[in-house]
Design a protein around this motif. Structure first.
Motif, PDB file in Angstrom:
ATOM      1  N   ASP A 146      -7.842  -0.488 -11.995  1.00  0.00           N
ATOM      2  CA  ASP A 146      -6.543   0.195 -12.151  1.00  0.00           C
ATOM      3  C   ASP A 146      -5.424  -0.671 -11.559  1.00  0.00           C
ATOM      4  O   ASP A 146      -4.313  -0.750 -12.100  1.00  0.00           O
ATOM      5  N   VAL A 147      -5.742  -1.298 -10.432  1.00  0.00           N
ATOM      6  CA  VAL A 147      -4.744  -2.166  -9.780  1.00  0.00           C
ATOM      7  C   VAL A 147      -4.611  -3.483 -10.558  1.00  0.00           C
ATOM      8  O   VAL A 147      -3.498  -4.007 -10.734  1.00  0.00           O
ATOM      9  N   ALA A 148      -5.744  -3.985 -11.052  1.00  0.00           N
ATOM     10  CA  ALA A 148      -5.716  -5.246 -11.814  1.00  0.00           C
ATOM     11  C   ALA A 148      -4.848  -5.114 -13.064  1.00  0.00           C
ATOM     12  O   ALA A 148      -4.141  -6.050 -13.447  1.00  0.00           O
ATOM     13  N   ASN A 149      -4.889  -3.951 -13.707  1.00  0.00           N
ATOM     14  CA  ASN A 149      -4.053  -3.746 -14.897  1.00  0.00           C
ATOM     15  C   ASN A 149      -2.560  -3.821 -14.548  1.00  0.00           C
ATOM     16  O   ASN A 149      -1.768  -4.386 -15.302  1.00  0.00           O
ATOM     17  N   ALA A 150      -2.194  -3.261 -13.401  1.00  0.00           N
ATOM     18  CA  ALA A 150      -0.795  -3.329 -12.965  1.00  0.00           C
ATOM     19  C   ALA A 150      -0.401  -4.767 -12.654  1.00  0.00           C
ATOM     20  O   ALA A 150       0.704  -5.227 -12.990  1.00  0.00           O
ATOM     21  N   ALA A 151      -1.342  -5.503 -12.028  1.00  0.00           N
ATOM     22  CA  ALA A 151      -1.072  -6.912 -11.703  1.00  0.00           C
ATOM     23  C   ALA A 151      -0.904  -7.733 -12.980  1.00  0.00           C
ATOM     24  O   ALA A 151      -0.027  -8.604 -13.058  1.00  0.00           O
ATOM     25  N   CYS A 191       9.524 -11.421  -8.060  1.00  0.00           N
ATOM     26  CA  CYS A 191       8.671 -11.059  -6.931  1.00  0.00           C
ATOM     27  C   CYS A 191       8.583  -9.537  -6.867  1.00  0.00           C
ATOM     28  O   CYS A 191       9.607  -8.856  -6.711  1.00  0.00           O
ATOM     29  N   ASN A 192       7.390  -9.017  -7.035  1.00  0.00           N
ATOM     30  CA  ASN A 192       7.182  -7.563  -7.035  1.00  0.00           C
ATOM     31  C   ASN A 192       6.015  -7.204  -6.127  1.00  0.00           C
ATOM     32  O   ASN A 192       5.186  -8.057  -5.797  1.00  0.00           O
ATOM     33  N   ALA A 193       5.967  -5.935  -5.749  1.00  0.00           N
ATOM     34  CA  ALA A 193       4.835  -5.454  -4.941  1.00  0.00           C
ATOM     35  C   ALA A 193       4.093  -4.363  -5.695  1.00  0.00           C
ATOM     36  O   ALA A 193       4.678  -3.632  -6.495  1.00  0.00           O
ATOM     37  N   ILE A 194       2.805  -4.284  -5.420  1.00  0.00           N
ATOM     38  CA  ILE A 194       1.993  -3.168  -5.908  1.00  0.00           C
ATOM     39  C   ILE A 194       1.583  -2.354  -4.679  1.00  0.00           C
ATOM     40  O   ILE A 194       1.145  -2.935  -3.673  1.00  0.00           O
ATOM     41  N   ALA A 195       1.735  -1.046  -4.775  1.00  0.00           N
ATOM     42  CA  ALA A 195       1.325  -0.176  -3.667  1.00  0.00           C
ATOM     43  C   ALA A 195       0.171   0.714  -4.136  1.00  0.00           C
ATOM     44  O   ALA A 195       0.396   1.798  -4.679  1.00  0.00           O
ATOM     45  N   PRO A 196      -1.069   0.237  -3.943  1.00  0.00           N
ATOM     46  CA  PRO A 196      -2.214   1.063  -4.357  1.00  0.00           C
ATOM     47  C   PRO A 196      -2.374   2.258  -3.421  1.00  0.00           C
ATOM     48  O   PRO A 196      -2.003   2.215  -2.250  1.00  0.00           O
ATOM     49  N   GLN A 236      10.591  -4.869  -7.321  1.00  0.00           N
ATOM     50  CA  GLN A 236      10.143  -3.473  -7.439  1.00  0.00           C
ATOM     51  C   GLN A 236       8.804  -3.241  -6.737  1.00  0.00           C
ATOM     52  O   GLN A 236       8.041  -4.174  -6.508  1.00  0.00           O
ATOM     53  N   VAL A 237       8.562  -1.990  -6.439  1.00  0.00           N
ATOM     54  CA  VAL A 237       7.261  -1.588  -5.897  1.00  0.00           C
ATOM     55  C   VAL A 237       6.613  -0.661  -6.916  1.00  0.00           C
ATOM     56  O   VAL A 237       7.171   0.388  -7.248  1.00  0.00           O
ATOM     57  N   LEU A 238       5.485  -1.094  -7.444  1.00  0.00           N
ATOM     58  CA  LEU A 238       4.771  -0.284  -8.438  1.00  0.00           C
ATOM     59  C   LEU A 238       3.648   0.476  -7.725  1.00  0.00           C
ATOM     60  O   LEU A 238       2.678  -0.119  -7.253  1.00  0.00           O
ATOM     61  N   ASN A 239       3.799   1.795  -7.633  1.00  0.00           N
ATOM     62  CA  ASN A 239       2.777   2.619  -6.973  1.00  0.00           C
ATOM     63  C   ASN A 239       1.615   2.856  -7.936  1.00  0.00           C
ATOM     64  O   ASN A 239       1.820   3.385  -9.025  1.00  0.00           O
ATOM     65  N   VAL A 240       0.420   2.455  -7.521  1.00  0.00           N
ATOM     66  CA  VAL A 240      -0.776   2.683  -8.351  1.00  0.00           C
ATOM     67  C   VAL A 240      -1.678   3.597  -7.530  1.00  0.00           C
ATOM     68  O   VAL A 240      -2.597   3.153  -6.835  1.00  0.00           O
ATOM     69  N   CYS A 241      -1.361   4.884  -7.576  1.00  0.00           N
ATOM     70  CA  CYS A 241      -1.923   5.800  -6.575  1.00  0.00           C
ATOM     71  C   CYS A 241      -2.326   7.150  -7.150  1.00  0.00           C
ATOM     72  O   CYS A 241      -2.471   8.118  -6.392  1.00  0.00           O
ATOM     73  N   GLY A 242      -2.487   7.229  -8.455  1.00  0.00           N
ATOM     74  CA  GLY A 242      -2.904   8.495  -9.054  1.00  0.00           C
ATOM     75  C   GLY A 242      -1.913   9.624  -8.844  1.00  0.00           C
ATOM     76  O   GLY A 242      -2.281  10.795  -8.920  1.00  0.00           O
ATOM     77  N   GLY A 243      -0.669   9.250  -8.557  1.00  0.00           N
ATOM     78  CA  GLY A 243       0.372  10.266  -8.389  1.00  0.00           C
ATOM     79  C   GLY A 243       0.575  10.727  -6.944  1.00  0.00           C
ATOM     80  O   GLY A 243       1.403  11.592  -6.665  1.00  0.00           O
ATOM     81  N   MET A 244      -0.144  10.105  -6.011  1.00  0.00           N
ATOM     82  CA  MET A 244      -0.068  10.520  -4.594  1.00  0.00           C
ATOM     83  C   MET A 244       1.351  10.441  -4.023  1.00  0.00           C
ATOM     84  O   MET A 244       1.695  11.203  -3.126  1.00  0.00           O
ATOM     85  N   SER A 290       0.859  -1.191   0.000  1.00  0.00           N
ATOM     86  CA  SER A 290       0.000   0.000   0.000  1.00  0.00           C
ATOM     87  C   SER A 290       0.888   1.231   0.000  1.00  0.00           C
ATOM     88  O   SER A 290       2.019   1.190   0.496  1.00  0.00           O
ATOM     89  N   ILE A 291       0.359   2.303  -0.511  1.00  0.00           N
ATOM     90  CA  ILE A 291       1.086   3.565  -0.499  1.00  0.00           C
ATOM     91  C   ILE A 291       1.366   3.995   0.959  1.00  0.00           C
ATOM     92  O   ILE A 291       2.346   4.651   1.267  1.00  0.00           O
ATOM     93  N   VAL A 292       0.487   3.516   1.859  1.00  0.00           N
ATOM     94  CA  VAL A 292       0.654   3.781   3.287  1.00  0.00           C
ATOM     95  C   VAL A 292       1.895   3.054   3.836  1.00  0.00           C
ATOM     96  O   VAL A 292       2.536   3.523   4.776  1.00  0.00           O
TER      97      VAL A 292
END
Ligand code: NAP
Length: 248
Positions: free
Chosen positions: A219-224, A181-186, A238-246, A143-145
């Motif tokens: 939006d997150v599913a597309n990154a996945a 192994c990667n992470a997504i940070a919504p 890597q960590v892919l931030n999917v957060c609208g630029g936050m 998470s972006i958090v």
């Protein structure tokens, strides 16, 4: 073009929200999908039918991702049914938000088990079949958090930051076996998890989003999909931030 043909994906916590969107996206791209849920029996059945309707093999499993023994059984059952596991999405998660002064020890433990131990549990189970086939993609929902921290979410943020450290370590450990192994940070995504935030003071959150809107599960599913597919074969740790630029 279908990006996941002949792949078997396991997605945890897919009865609702982001996990459900990922399961559907993967099926649309030709993957066979095994998914888990904890209590949403009817929603899981409906998803199973929807995925089958997309022309792929699909099955939902009731399994607590925080329970090591249960995940061991899950992996065995999925491999028996589907033959292997090529993609694992560790999506299951909960939030128990509270200021530290009010955060109970039980709340802390619940979040750590559901969010962080679950990622250890499933990753441990799937690396064996992936090592055997000398390929695999593991995607962990951070998470972006977990990247920035957030007052009132110390347990949640700690669990999500832990996922990032785990992801980067595992990428180094198993990269030589061609397992990524990667992470997504919504950021702020519209699901049951964020409904209470949307009801109370959503405007204050929107102000922080450069793209000016809340994210959609898709939006997150597309990154996945990108991280699961051969479009990302040279991307790991890597960590892919999917957060609208936050997070910029
Ligand atoms: P959600 O709508 O609350 O759905 C959570 C899903 O996880 C449900 O399918 C639930 O199953 C399942 N689950 C919960 N605990 C589980 C357990 N112990 N074992 C197996 N399944 C379990 O959540 P979401 O918003 O889609 O979030 C999905 C992931 O993205 C989480 O890891 C979350 O922390 C992360 N994330 C979300 C946001 C956001 O803004 N929504 C932002 C950043 C990160 P049942 O339906 O059976 O209860």
């Amino acid at each position: 073009m279908k990006l996941l043909e002949n792949k078997v994906a396991l997605v945890t916590g897919a009865s609702r929200g982001i996990g459900q969107a990922i399961a559907i996206k993967f099926a649309e791209h030709g993957a066979s999908v095994a998914f888990t849920y904890l209590s949403s029996e009817e929603k899981a059945k409906a998803l199973e039918e929807k995925l089958a309707g997309l022309g792929v093999k699909a099955k939902g499993y009731k399994c607590d991702a925080a329970d090591y023994k249960a995940t061991e059984q899950l992996a065995a059952d999925v491999i028996k049914e589907f033959g292997t596991i090529d993609i694992c999405v560790n999506n299951a998660g909960i939030s128990r938000d509270n200021l530290l002064l009010r955060l109970t020890s039980e709340q802390w433990d619940d979040v750590m088990h559901a969010n962080l131990k679950s990622v250890y549990n499933l990753t441990k189970q799937v690396i064996r079949p992936m090592m055997k086939s000398r390929s695999g993609s593991i995607i962990n929902l951070s998470s972006i958090v977990g990247v920035k921290g957030n007052g009132g979410q110390s347990a949640y943020a700690a669990s999500k930051a832990g996922i990032i450290g785990f992801t980067k370590s595992i990428a180094q450990e198993i990269g030589s076996r061609n397992i990524r192994c990667n992470a997504i940070a919504p950021g702020f995504i519209e699901t049951d998890m964020t409904h209470f935030l949307q009801d109370s003071g959503a405007e204050k959150w929107f102000e922080k989003i450069p793209l000016g809107r809340i994210g959609k599960p898709e939006d997150v599913a597309n990154a996945a999909l990108f991280l699961a597919s051969d479009m990302s074969t040279y991307i790991s740790g890597q960590v892919l931030n999917v957060c609208g630029g936050m997070a910029t």
